[in-house]
Design a protein around this motif. Structure first.
Motif, PDB file in Angstrom:
ATOM      1  N   ILE A   2     -38.575  47.829 -26.341  1.00 53.73           N
ATOM      2  CA  ILE A   2     -37.958  46.508 -26.168  1.00 53.73           C
ATOM      3  C   ILE A   2     -38.437  45.574 -27.277  1.00 53.73           C
ATOM      4  O   ILE A   2     -39.625  45.548 -27.622  1.00 53.73           O
ATOM      5  CB  ILE A   2     -38.302  45.921 -24.783  1.00 53.73           C
ATOM      6  CG1 ILE A   2     -37.692  46.790 -23.670  1.00 53.73           C
ATOM      7  CG2 ILE A   2     -37.801  44.488 -24.645  1.00 53.73           C
ATOM      8  CD1 ILE A   2     -38.085  46.360 -22.267  1.00 53.73           C
ATOM      9  N   LEU A   3     -37.517  44.811 -27.857  1.00 60.36           N
ATOM     10  CA  LEU A   3     -37.863  43.914 -28.960  1.00 60.36           C
ATOM     11  C   LEU A   3     -38.857  42.856 -28.514  1.00 60.36           C
ATOM     12  O   LEU A   3     -38.731  42.285 -27.419  1.00 60.36           O
ATOM     13  CB  LEU A   3     -36.605  43.231 -29.506  1.00 60.36           C
ATOM     14  CG  LEU A   3     -35.568  44.120 -30.177  1.00 60.36           C
ATOM     15  CD1 LEU A   3     -34.419  43.274 -30.708  1.00 60.36           C
ATOM     16  CD2 LEU A   3     -36.178  44.935 -31.307  1.00 60.36           C
ATOM     17  N   LEU A   4     -39.829  42.567 -29.389  1.00 62.23           N
ATOM     18  CA  LEU A   4     -40.806  41.530 -29.111  1.00 62.23           C
ATOM     19  C   LEU A   4     -40.166  40.150 -29.316  1.00 62.23           C
ATOM     20  O   LEU A   4     -39.237  39.992 -30.118  1.00 62.23           O
ATOM     21  CB  LEU A   4     -42.011  41.680 -30.034  1.00 62.23           C
ATOM     22  CG  LEU A   4     -42.813  42.985 -29.874  1.00 62.23           C
ATOM     23  CD1 LEU A   4     -43.878  43.081 -30.955  1.00 62.23           C
ATOM     24  CD2 LEU A   4     -43.438  43.074 -28.494  1.00 62.23           C
ATOM     25  N   PRO A   5     -40.671  39.124 -28.615  1.00 60.85           N
ATOM     26  CA  PRO A   5     -40.092  37.777 -28.745  1.00 60.85           C
ATOM     27  C   PRO A   5     -40.047  37.258 -30.180  1.00 60.85           C
ATOM     28  O   PRO A   5     -39.050  36.651 -30.590  1.00 60.85           O
ATOM     29  CB  PRO A   5     -41.005  36.920 -27.859  1.00 60.85           C
ATOM     30  CG  PRO A   5     -41.560  37.876 -26.849  1.00 60.85           C
ATOM     31  CD  PRO A   5     -41.715  39.176 -27.582  1.00 60.85           C
ATOM     32  N   ALA A  19     -32.307  45.543 -15.650  1.00 63.90           N
ATOM     33  CA  ALA A  19     -31.540  46.230 -16.690  1.00 63.90           C
ATOM     34  C   ALA A  19     -32.070  45.907 -18.083  1.00 63.90           C
ATOM     35  O   ALA A  19     -32.435  44.769 -18.380  1.00 63.90           O
ATOM     36  CB  ALA A  19     -30.070  45.855 -16.591  1.00 63.90           C
ATOM     37  N   ILE A  20     -32.088  46.932 -18.932  1.00 61.86           N
ATOM     38  CA  ILE A  20     -32.423  46.774 -20.351  1.00 61.86           C
ATOM     39  C   ILE A  20     -31.137  46.967 -21.143  1.00 61.86           C
ATOM     40  O   ILE A  20     -30.476  48.005 -21.016  1.00 61.86           O
ATOM     41  CB  ILE A  20     -33.487  47.794 -20.799  1.00 61.86           C
ATOM     42  CG1 ILE A  20     -34.776  47.614 -19.999  1.00 61.86           C
ATOM     43  CG2 ILE A  20     -33.762  47.660 -22.299  1.00 61.86           C
ATOM     44  CD1 ILE A  20     -35.813  48.702 -20.266  1.00 61.86           C
ATOM     45  N   HIS A  51     -26.290  47.883 -30.964  1.00 63.88           N
ATOM     46  CA  HIS A  51     -26.554  47.913 -32.398  1.00 63.88           C
ATOM     47  C   HIS A  51     -26.341  46.509 -32.962  1.00 63.88           C
ATOM     48  O   HIS A  51     -25.231  45.972 -32.887  1.00 63.88           O
ATOM     49  CB  HIS A  51     -25.621  48.912 -33.093  1.00 63.88           C
ATOM     50  CG  HIS A  51     -26.000  49.175 -34.509  1.00 63.88           C
ATOM     51  ND1 HIS A  51     -27.005  50.069 -34.851  1.00 63.88           N
ATOM     52  CD2 HIS A  51     -25.527  48.682 -35.684  1.00 63.88           C
ATOM     53  CE1 HIS A  51     -27.115  50.104 -36.166  1.00 63.88           C
ATOM     54  NE2 HIS A  51     -26.237  49.261 -36.696  1.00 63.88           N
ATOM     55  N   SER A  52     -27.422  45.918 -33.512  1.00 62.45           N
ATOM     56  CA  SER A  52     -27.396  44.505 -33.919  1.00 62.45           C
ATOM     57  C   SER A  52     -26.846  43.678 -32.759  1.00 62.45           C
ATOM     58  O   SER A  52     -25.886  42.916 -32.893  1.00 62.45           O
ATOM     59  CB  SER A  52     -26.548  44.310 -35.182  1.00 62.45           C
ATOM     60  OG  SER A  52     -27.130  44.955 -36.289  1.00 62.45           O
ATOM     61  N   LEU A  53     -27.499  43.816 -31.630  1.00 60.00           N
ATOM     62  CA  LEU A  53     -27.002  43.270 -30.369  1.00 60.00           C
ATOM     63  C   LEU A  53     -26.991  41.751 -30.343  1.00 60.00           C
ATOM     64  O   LEU A  53     -26.358  41.149 -29.473  1.00 60.00           O
ATOM     65  CB  LEU A  53     -27.839  43.823 -29.213  1.00 60.00           C
ATOM     66  CG  LEU A  53     -27.280  43.732 -27.795  1.00 60.00           C
ATOM     67  CD1 LEU A  53     -25.912  44.393 -27.703  1.00 60.00           C
ATOM     68  CD2 LEU A  53     -28.235  44.364 -26.799  1.00 60.00           C
ATOM     69  N   ASN A 110     -33.679  38.815 -22.356  1.00 57.26           N
ATOM     70  CA  ASN A 110     -34.871  39.051 -23.174  1.00 57.26           C
ATOM     71  C   ASN A 110     -35.352  40.497 -23.143  1.00 57.26           C
ATOM     72  O   ASN A 110     -36.413  40.803 -23.691  1.00 57.26           O
ATOM     73  CB  ASN A 110     -36.005  38.124 -22.736  1.00 57.26           C
ATOM     74  CG  ASN A 110     -36.405  38.337 -21.284  1.00 57.26           C
ATOM     75  OD1 ASN A 110     -35.794  39.141 -20.578  1.00 57.26           O
ATOM     76  ND2 ASN A 110     -37.408  37.616 -20.821  1.00 57.26           N
ATOM     77  N   LYS A 111     -34.581  41.400 -22.548  1.00 57.93           N
ATOM     78  CA  LYS A 111     -34.938  42.819 -22.546  1.00 57.93           C
ATOM     79  C   LYS A 111     -33.862  43.578 -23.329  1.00 57.93           C
ATOM     80  O   LYS A 111     -32.816  43.924 -22.775  1.00 57.93           O
ATOM     81  CB  LYS A 111     -35.060  43.351 -21.124  1.00 57.93           C
ATOM     82  CG  LYS A 111     -36.240  42.773 -20.345  1.00 57.93           C
ATOM     83  CD  LYS A 111     -36.322  43.375 -18.963  1.00 57.93           C
ATOM     84  CE  LYS A 111     -37.493  42.802 -18.180  1.00 57.93           C
ATOM     85  NZ  LYS A 111     -37.567  43.371 -16.808  1.00 57.93           N
TER      86      LYS A 111
END
Length: 562
Positions: free
Chosen positions: A205-208, A321-322, A326-328, A340-341
């Motif tokens: 999951i991408l960090l903030p 849900a996560i 692609h380049s969301l 944020n997930k």
């Protein structure tokens, strides 16, 4: 040669004691003549050697080839000559690595010089300053050069047209020609995988900080901009602890910009659980059918609104849900939805080009899934793209974090190579780009705007560092908003953006220390959408192919400040 043979005979006769007085006289004459010949030969050899030295070449080198000077020719500095870089031939296939090789050669870190240029009087204490201009395409410069008078003054010979670098120079792996061979370390990768457990899916999951640097929607977006909604999910939907749902959207152009007109959601079993068309809030002015696959006929009877779609998403998906895509960030912006997930396939896989250059989904599908997608003449299918993203994420989780990425053990980026040569560098770029890729003695200085980056560079030019890097993004929002050359040339914001770039380059040059190699090159670390056209006329196809070829080119400006 005849005189030299006679000399040997005379010396032999002299040692045998059989010579006469008259022969001694002739011997003296011949010795004098031979000495003159030898001295002339020596003078000619020294003259040729000096000429080679002035050109920066050693014996046997050729002026236009990529050469490796002898050790005696390394960093020989002549105080009576100025440093200079001369273009020997205008090569059209110059790449990022060639520019990188030139910088390393000028600093004395590499014996190799690119075949298209000649460096004279390089030596210790010199510096290199590189500025990358995002999206300054050759057709833009040729058409709008009147807005850039400082470029004309600083670079009177004009630019060299090069291949579009497509990536930041300082994160591109150094060419094999300039690297020292190191012994390979034999490792048992299978045993290592068995010993170290693979991280769970939530670790991707991408960090903030990353989401903020890449302009993902945030809490501030939710609170300040009207029409935005938060993903809440449905607490009653049964699902595992960290369920994945891939999302992909298609957009059309309206009077207010790009608006979402179709969405597809795919679960972990690759089932498309939701797919619908969406009626935008504003009238559609361009369906962008070549990419969206949407036509006026399709949208004629669509009544579903964006608000209804978000309500449905919150109803069918679980709260835990996560989102996968692609380049969301582009899809979430189009949906005006904050979550944020997120797992982004454009970041967990590497393009191999480094920096902020994100790999395309089609490239990833072909490379890692051996699948051909986005190949339909009728446009993209969002469910196909969503399924591809889901497959890529599941493969990544199965194979581990190093899969699909450049291994740190093989990192030959410019920052690492400079460190090996005891050189320091200053790299000014977007926070996430600079901090991710600068290692060793390289100092990453994040800049949130071009103006901030420019001020930082000018302040740092007086430091002891040997290499400086700055990435200017002034043209990026302009070219991303366009689909054709005509759109970009006629964009009302273009003249002001070019004026800013022109003045910035002049300010940088004025602040450069003496003997600094100033490199300005243009590229595109993103993408250019292929222009849409209708019909099968060969002339139109040829014209469009020419347009695509033009945006795959860049420019290179070189100057040494003496």
């Amino acid at each position: 040669m005849k005189k030299k043979r006679k000399l040997k005979e005379i010396i032999k006769e002299d040692y045998s004691g059989t010579t006469s007085t008259s022969s001694n006289s002739s011997k003296n004459t011949e010795l004098t003549e031979t000495s003159v010949v030898n001295e002339t030969d020596k003078a000619e050899k020294m003259s040729r050697k000096n000429k080679r030295k002035k050109k920066g070449l050693s014996k046997g080198d050729i002026g236009r080839g990529a050469v490796k000077p002898k050790k005696s020719d390394e960093m020989v500095e002549n105080p009576f000559e100025t440093c200079d870089v001369t273009i020997l031939k205008n090569f059209s296939d110059i790449k990022t690595k060639d520019i990188q090789t030139l910088a390393l050669h000028y600093l004395g870190c590499s014996k190799y010089c690119p075949e298209w240029c000649l460096v004279t009087n390089r030596g210790a204490g010199h510096k290199v300053c590189v500025v990358m201009l995002e999206a300054l395409y050759p057709f833009v410069y040729k058409t709008m050069s009147m807005n850039m008078p400082n470029f004309t003054t600083l670079f009177p010979d004009g630019p060299i047209e090069i291949q579009n670098p497509g990536s930041e120079l300082y994160v591109t792996p150094a060419g094999s020609a300039v690297l020292e061979k190191e012994p390979r370390k034999r490792t048992n990768s299978r045993n290592e995988r068995e010993e170290q457990p693979l991280p769970p899916v939530q670790e991707y999951i991408l960090l903030p900080d990353y989401m903020l640097a890449h302009e993902y929607p945030s809490e501030d977006t939710l609170n300040k901009e009207p029409g935005w909604r938060r993903f809440t999910g449905n607490i009653t939907v049964k699902a595992k602890e960290h369920p994945l749902y891939a999302i992909d959207c298609e957009m059309c152009k309206t009077a207010e910009g790009s608006e979402v007109t179709q969405i597809a959601i795919v679960d972990e079993s690759l089932n498309c659980i939701y797919k619908t068309y969406i009626k935008p809030d504003n009238p559609i002015i361009d369906y962008v059918t070549a990419y969206s696959g949407i036509t006026a006929e399709i949208m004629k009877d669509v009544k579903t609104t964006l608000a209804e779609v978000i309500k449905h998403i919150n109803n069918i998906l679980p709260t835990q849900a996560i989102f996968v895509g692609h380049s969301l960030e582009n899809d979430l912006k189009a949906l005006k939805l904050y979550h944020n997930k997120v797992i982004d396939t454009a970041t967990i896989f590497s393009s191999g080009k480094g920096g902020s250059f994100k790999p395309g989904l089609r490239f990833l599908a072909m490379k890692f899934l051996k699948a051909k997608i986005q190949d339909s003449a009728s446009g993209h299918d969002p469910s196909e793209d969503a399924m591809t993203c889901m497959r890529l994420v599941k493969l990544k989780v199965k194979r581990g974090p190093k899969f699909g990425m450049v291994s740190p053990a093989n990192d030959n980026s410019l920052s690492i190579y400079l460190t090996k040569q005891s050189k320091t560098g200053v790299f000014i770029d977007k926070p996430i780009v600079a901090q991710q890729h600068c290692r060793g003695l390289a100092q990453a200085l994040p800049a949130t705007s071009d103006a901030e980056g420019l001020d930082t560079l000018i302040r740092r030019l007086s430091s002891k560092s040997e290499f400086y890097w700055l990435h200017l993004y002034k043209l990026e929002p302009i070219y991303r908003a366009c689909t054709t050359i005509h759109d970009m040339i006629n964009n009302p914001q273009l003249p002001d953006a070019l004026k800013f770039i022109d003045e910035s380059i002049q300010k940088i040059y004025s602040a450069l220390p003496a003997d600094t190699l100033f490199v300005v090159y243009s590229g595109c670390s993103g993408y250019w959408k292929k222009p849409e056209f209708n019909g099968s006329d060969e002339a139109i196809k040829k014209m469009m192919a020419n347009i695509v070829a033009q945006v795959r080119r860049g420019l290179l400006f070189l100057k040494v400040k003496n």
